[in-house]
Motif scaffolding. Structure first.
Motif, short mmCIF file in Angstrom:
data_model
loop_
_atom_site.label_atom_id
_atom_site.label_comp_id
_atom_site.label_asym_id
_atom_site.label_seq_id
_atom_site.Cartn_x
_atom_site.Cartn_y
_atom_site.Cartn_z
N GLU A 120 15.39 -15.45 42.45
CA GLU A 120 15.41 -15.84 40.95
C GLU A 120 15.10 -17.01 40.22
O GLU A 120 15.98 -17.46 39.43
CB GLU A 120 17.40 -15.50 40.91
N SER A 175 11.69 -12.92 41.71
CA SER A 175 12.39 -12.82 40.99
C SER A 175 12.74 -10.94 40.50
O SER A 175 11.69 -10.48 40.75
CB SER A 175 11.69 -12.62 38.99
N SER A 234 16.35 -5.33 43.10
CA SER A 234 17.45 -5.74 43.65
C SER A 234 17.94 -5.43 44.55
O SER A 234 17.60 -4.28 44.33
CB SER A 234 18.41 -6.45 42.79
#
Length: 474
Positions: free
Chosen positions: A245, A285, A175
């Motif tokens: 995601e 992801s 992230s």
């Protein structure tokens, strides 16, 4: 203009093909010819044309199929369509596929020469853009990505290779490492750059709403569906769809997504009609998809469909040589939005302080830290006292350089008062720019509006303390 451009003529009528070849050769161009899509693909791979003159009605396929086949092989020449059966539908379809010009047969030689000249000029400009982009890559800048570390230079090289194709790309990374920035870079240098880029966060919707978000719905499909809605796939038609995601997508939705990718058709929720789509898929992801596959939480067939080409965004801790350039980039962006600030840069001590941090939030965390420091440092260099402790032992606490930059909270103050002071001072530093203040504070714009409304009501609209802050609120 360079007179030795390579032009591929794709025309099934031999007399017309020869006439075009002679006309273009007379103008000094190198010309190759083909009579159908299959032979045109083979000739293009050998010849690498700058421009293609393309008949729509070919014996094996529609001429526009050649565009798709060339792009799948990483080629994107300028296309001029020639057709004896012009129609509004075929013209619209051609434009959506990125065709440069659309000419109806018979075409006058002067008009054809003018169209070819414009098309080749465009090809030259695109070549110059590609050259400049490669120079920027070597200098540590690629689209909106910043950094000249070995990991980033290799990433730029891979993006430059995959972007011109139609291949699906799976972007993996922690992230905050810039996966959407990377996805937008792939789109911007692809043949679909002028078409839509649609991003959807698969983790932001419950399963029932995610289906409608992706595929759309018809009026009355469910409670609250008062009107038909076009989904993200249809919105992205002829362009790029970014599925962020993807590892959070429920298994049932994965099955439906796989069907759409395989059939290239989408059916809205509550509908019966299947809508053809032409969409390039980029997915991202921060999860370990191999582990999810082993646990049975991510379909293998969908993984292989998405993972045609894989890119990885490195964490900031593995590219610390890029930190100073990134910090300066974020500071410049903040100062452009807040021109009254007179911050000049970072002191050597501040940069050393930043480089000592492990950056678990990666580039996103760095951007927020830089923006907060710029709020506290209204002029001069950002120094260590303008930076946070990062929650690590031995770090100095944040201490503003002077009272103008400080948010003074007396010991014993309530949390609500501390919050109020921080919000109003941040808003003042952002010159009333509420979206910017909300971003720096780490709260939603809605929450900021709610708090400001509470402060207005609590002060009766006449507080002397709030006067300057409200004066900057627009």
């Amino acid at each position: 203009m360079n007179r030795s451009h390579r032009v591929l003529v794709v025309e099934d009528q031999e007399a017309v093909r020869r006439g075009l070849e002679e006309l273009l050769s007379e103008d000094g161009h190198r010309v190759a010819t083909a009579s159908d899509v299959e032979s045109a693909v083979a000739r293009a791979l050998e010849f690498a044309p700058h421009l293609v003159l393309l008949d729509l009605n070919l014996p094996d396929k529609n001429g526009l199929e050649l565009i798709r086949e060339l792009r799948e092989r990483g080629m994107d020449p300028t296309i001029i369509v020639l057709t004896a059966h012009a129609s509004i539908d075929s013209a619209v379809d051609a434009v959506q596929r990125g065709v440069f010009d659309y000419l109806e047969k018979p075409v006058l030689p002067e008009r054809l020469r003018a169209a070819v000249a414009r098309g080749l000029e465009r090809a030259e400009l695109r070549g110059e853009v590609d050259r400049l982009r490669r120079e920027m890559m070597r200098g540590g800048r690629f689209e909106e990505m910043i950094g000249s570390s070995p990991r980033m230079l290799e990433l730029y090289r891979l993006v430059d290779q995959v972007a011109p194709t139609n291949a699906a790309v799976l972007i993996l990374g922690e992230s905050g490492t810039g996966k959407e920035v990377l996805a937008r870079a792939v789109h911007r240098i692809s043949p679909r750059a002028s078409r839509p880029f649609v991003a959807v966060n698969c983790a932001a919707f419950p399963e029932s709403l995610l289906e409608s978000e992706l595929f759309g719905h018809e009026k009355g499909a469910f409670t609250g569906a008062t009107a038909a809605r076009v989904g993200c796939f249809e919105q992205a038609d002829t362009g790029t769809l970014f599925l962020d995601e993807i590892g959070e997508m429920p298994l049932e939705m994965q099955t439906k997504l796989l069907r759409v990718l395989e059939e290239k058709k989408v059916r809205r929720v509550g509908g019966s009609r299947e809508v053809p789509i032409d969409v390039r898929i980029l997915a991202a992801s921060n999860r370990d998809l191999d582990a999810l596959r082993a646990e049975g939480r991510f379909r293998e067939d969908l993984f292989f469909r998405l993972n045609v080409f894989q890119l990885e965004t490195p964490p900031l801790r593995e590219r610390m040589t890029d930190l100073a350039a990134l910090a300066e980039h974020f500071l410049r962006g903040f100062l452009e939005e807040n021109p009254s600030r007179r911050t000049t840069g970072f002191s050597a001590e501040a940069l050393a302080f930043l480089k000592a941090h492990s950056w678990p939030g990666n580039v996103r965390e760095l951007r927020n830290v830089v923006q907060r420091a710029a709020v506290l440092c209204s002029e001069g260099e950002i120094r260590p006292e303008h930076l946070p402790r990062f929650g690590e032992a031995g770090r100095p606490a944040t201490a503003p350089a002077d009272d103008r930059d400080a948010v003074s909270i007396p010991v014993g103050s309530s949390l609500s008062r501390a919050e109020r002071e921080l919000i109003l001072r941040t808003l003042r530093a952002c010159e009333g720019n509420k979206p910017q203040a909300a971003k720096i504070l780490g709260i939603s714009l809605k929450t900021l509006y709610t708090r400001l409304h509470e402060y207005e009501a609590g002060s009766g609209g006449s507080s002397e303390r709030d006067g300057p802050d409200r004066g900057g609120i627009r």
